[in-house]
Scaffold this motif. Structure first.
Motif, PDB file in Angstrom:
ATOM      1  N   VAL A   1      -1.385  26.287  40.769  1.00 36.48           N
ATOM      2  CA  VAL A   1      -1.918  26.867  39.539  1.00 36.48           C
ATOM      3  C   VAL A   1      -1.369  26.064  38.361  1.00 36.48           C
ATOM      4  O   VAL A   1      -0.290  25.469  38.448  1.00 36.48           O
ATOM      5  CB  VAL A   1      -1.521  28.357  39.428  1.00 36.48           C
ATOM      6  N   GLY A   2      -2.121  26.010  37.273  1.00 37.09           N
ATOM      7  CA  GLY A   2      -1.622  25.337  36.084  1.00 37.09           C
ATOM      8  C   GLY A   2      -0.327  25.963  35.617  1.00 37.09           C
ATOM      9  O   GLY A   2      -0.182  27.193  35.606  1.00 37.09           O
ATOM     10  N   LEU A   3       0.638  25.150  35.230  1.00 36.69           N
ATOM     11  CA  LEU A   3       1.962  25.665  34.872  1.00 36.69           C
ATOM     12  C   LEU A   3       1.897  26.650  33.706  1.00 36.69           C
ATOM     13  O   LEU A   3       2.707  27.568  33.618  1.00 36.69           O
ATOM     14  CB  LEU A   3       2.902  24.508  34.534  1.00 36.69           C
ATOM     15  N   GLY A   4       0.933  26.482  32.813  1.00 35.04           N
ATOM     16  CA  GLY A   4       0.814  27.387  31.683  1.00 35.04           C
ATOM     17  C   GLY A   4       0.431  28.800  32.077  1.00 35.04           C
ATOM     18  O   GLY A   4       0.572  29.730  31.276  1.00 35.04           O
ATOM     19  N   SER A   5      -0.038  28.981  33.311  1.00 34.74           N
ATOM     20  CA  SER A   5      -0.418  30.317  33.768  1.00 34.74           C
ATOM     21  C   SER A   5       0.793  31.190  34.068  1.00 34.74           C
ATOM     22  O   SER A   5       0.727  32.418  33.949  1.00 34.74           O
ATOM     23  CB  SER A   5      -1.286  30.218  35.024  1.00 34.74           C
ATOM     24  N   LEU A   6       1.895  30.577  34.469  1.00 31.01           N
ATOM     25  CA  LEU A   6       3.070  31.363  34.847  1.00 31.01           C
ATOM     26  C   LEU A   6       3.670  32.130  33.668  1.00 31.01           C
ATOM     27  O   LEU A   6       3.977  33.325  33.807  1.00 31.01           O
ATOM     28  CB  LEU A   6       4.104  30.455  35.522  1.00 31.01           C
ATOM     29  N   PRO A   7       3.852  31.505  32.498  1.00 29.96           N
ATOM     30  CA  PRO A   7       4.343  32.295  31.359  1.00 29.96           C
ATOM     31  C   PRO A   7       3.405  33.427  30.969  1.00 29.96           C
ATOM     32  O   PRO A   7       3.850  34.470  30.473  1.00 29.96           O
ATOM     33  CB  PRO A   7       4.453  31.264  30.231  1.00 29.96           C
ATOM     34  N   LYS A   8       2.104  33.253  31.190  1.00 24.11           N
ATOM     35  CA  LYS A   8       1.155  34.319  30.866  1.00 24.11           C
ATOM     36  C   LYS A   8       1.373  35.532  31.759  1.00 24.11           C
ATOM     37  O   LYS A   8       1.249  36.676  31.310  1.00 24.11           O
ATOM     38  CB  LYS A   8      -0.279  33.803  30.996  1.00 24.11           C
ATOM     39  N   VAL A   9       1.685  35.298  33.028  1.00 26.61           N
ATOM     40  CA  VAL A   9       1.991  36.406  33.932  1.00 26.61           C
ATOM     41  C   VAL A   9       3.240  37.147  33.448  1.00 26.61           C
ATOM     42  O   VAL A   9       3.266  38.385  33.405  1.00 26.61           O
ATOM     43  CB  VAL A   9       2.210  35.886  35.370  1.00 26.61           C
ATOM     44  N   VAL A  10       4.258  36.388  33.056  1.00 27.03           N
ATOM     45  CA  VAL A  10       5.494  36.997  32.544  1.00 27.03           C
ATOM     46  C   VAL A  10       5.204  37.808  31.294  1.00 27.03           C
ATOM     47  O   VAL A  10       5.694  38.936  31.123  1.00 27.03           O
ATOM     48  CB  VAL A  10       6.553  35.916  32.258  1.00 27.03           C
ATOM     49  N   GLU A  11       4.382  37.260  30.394  1.00 26.68           N
ATOM     50  CA  GLU A  11       4.059  37.934  29.140  1.00 26.68           C
ATOM     51  C   GLU A  11       3.352  39.264  29.387  1.00 26.68           C
ATOM     52  O   GLU A  11       3.685  40.286  28.765  1.00 26.68           O
ATOM     53  CB  GLU A  11       3.186  37.024  28.278  1.00 26.68           C
ATOM     54  N   ILE A  12       2.370  39.273  30.279  1.00 28.25           N
ATOM     55  CA  ILE A  12       1.634  40.510  30.547  1.00 28.25           C
ATOM     56  C   ILE A  12       2.557  41.585  31.121  1.00 28.25           C
ATOM     57  O   ILE A  12       2.565  42.736  30.670  1.00 28.25           O
ATOM     58  CB  ILE A  12       0.469  40.237  31.509  1.00 28.25           C
ATOM     59  N   LEU A  13       3.365  41.208  32.106  1.00 32.23           N
ATOM     60  CA  LEU A  13       4.198  42.198  32.775  1.00 32.23           C
ATOM     61  C   LEU A  13       5.392  42.642  31.936  1.00 32.23           C
ATOM     62  O   LEU A  13       5.886  43.763  32.107  1.00 32.23           O
ATOM     63  CB  LEU A  13       4.675  41.636  34.117  1.00 32.23           C
ATOM     64  N   SER A  14       5.852  41.791  31.028  1.00 30.51           N
ATOM     65  CA  SER A  14       6.972  42.184  30.168  1.00 30.51           C
ATOM     66  C   SER A  14       6.504  42.994  28.964  1.00 30.51           C
ATOM     67  O   SER A  14       7.321  43.668  28.321  1.00 30.51           O
ATOM     68  CB  SER A  14       7.756  40.952  29.692  1.00 30.51           C
TER      69      SER A  14
END
Length: 208
Positions: free
Chosen positions: A107-120
């Motif tokens: 997956v594009g690396l920029g997707s991982l911070p988005k997952v963190v942002e949604i769940l936090s």
């Protein structure tokens, strides 16, 4: 699900009255609306799909570099995050470090911070937050293993009770091959290396 700003503002006004304050004095007159705006941001992840940023994946065998296959983990460390502790509704913040062992797709690396942002961006506890991040990645990607380390400071620890201003909390969530401490030891060492940016929490020295 959008935050009901008008209702939040009305409840904040009531809260100010409950602590003996005058919500109509100049310094507090706009506070209910300001808190409602802040809560709209803090809790934007309530009801949101944390897996959505991981929907678009890249094939490593049919992608732009099919002869360059990953031989080890993909890691993104020092992802800044902030959340609100559901026990006292006080903030906690820190860094998330994510690694996964890719299968056929990445997956594009920029997707991982988005997952963190949604769940936090919802009422949380750190222990559950790390587990939810690991679950979202493990369920959405063709991974052989996932490792999520969170290092955060909590205002319920630093500003109330014992007021341990230098204390930080570290949690580890692991899936698949990385559930074994020996298998993730190298990744833990890399994650605990020198930070790449100023950190809000204390130094690293994590267990495996």
């Amino acid at each position: 699900m959008a935050v009901d700003r008008e209702r939040v503002a009305a409840l904040v006004r009531e809260l100010l009255e409950a602590i003996g304050e005058n919500p109509d004095r100049p310094g507090l007159k706009q506070t209910p609306e300001r808190v409602a705006d802040a809560y709209s941001e803090f809790f934007a992840g309530v009801g949101a799909d944390a897996a959505a940023p991981l929907a678009h994946t890249i094939s490593v065998t049919r992608g732009p570099a099919p002869d360059t296959l990953p031989s080890g983990a993909v890691m993104l460390r020092d992802i800044l995050f902030r959340s609100v502790c559901e026990h006292h509704l006080l903030p906690f913040r820190g860094h998330a470090h994510i690694a996964y062992l890719p299968g056929e797709r990445v997956v594009g690396l920029g997707s991982l911070p988005k997952v963190v942002e949604i769940l936090s961006s919802r009422p949380q506890v750190q222990e559950r937050l790390g587990e939810q991040i690991a679950d979202a990645i493990a369920a959405s990607l063709d991974t052989r293993g996932v490792l999520v380390v969170l290092d955060a400071t909590h205002e319920c620890v630093t500003m109330r009770g014992g007021r341990q201003t230098d204390a930080s909390t570290v949690t580890i969530a692991a899936r698949g091959e990385l559930a074994e401490p020996a298998a993730r030891a190298e990744l833990i060492t890399l994650m605990a290396g020198p930070p790449v940016a100023p950190r809000p929490s204390g130094g690293r020295g994590w267990p495996s």
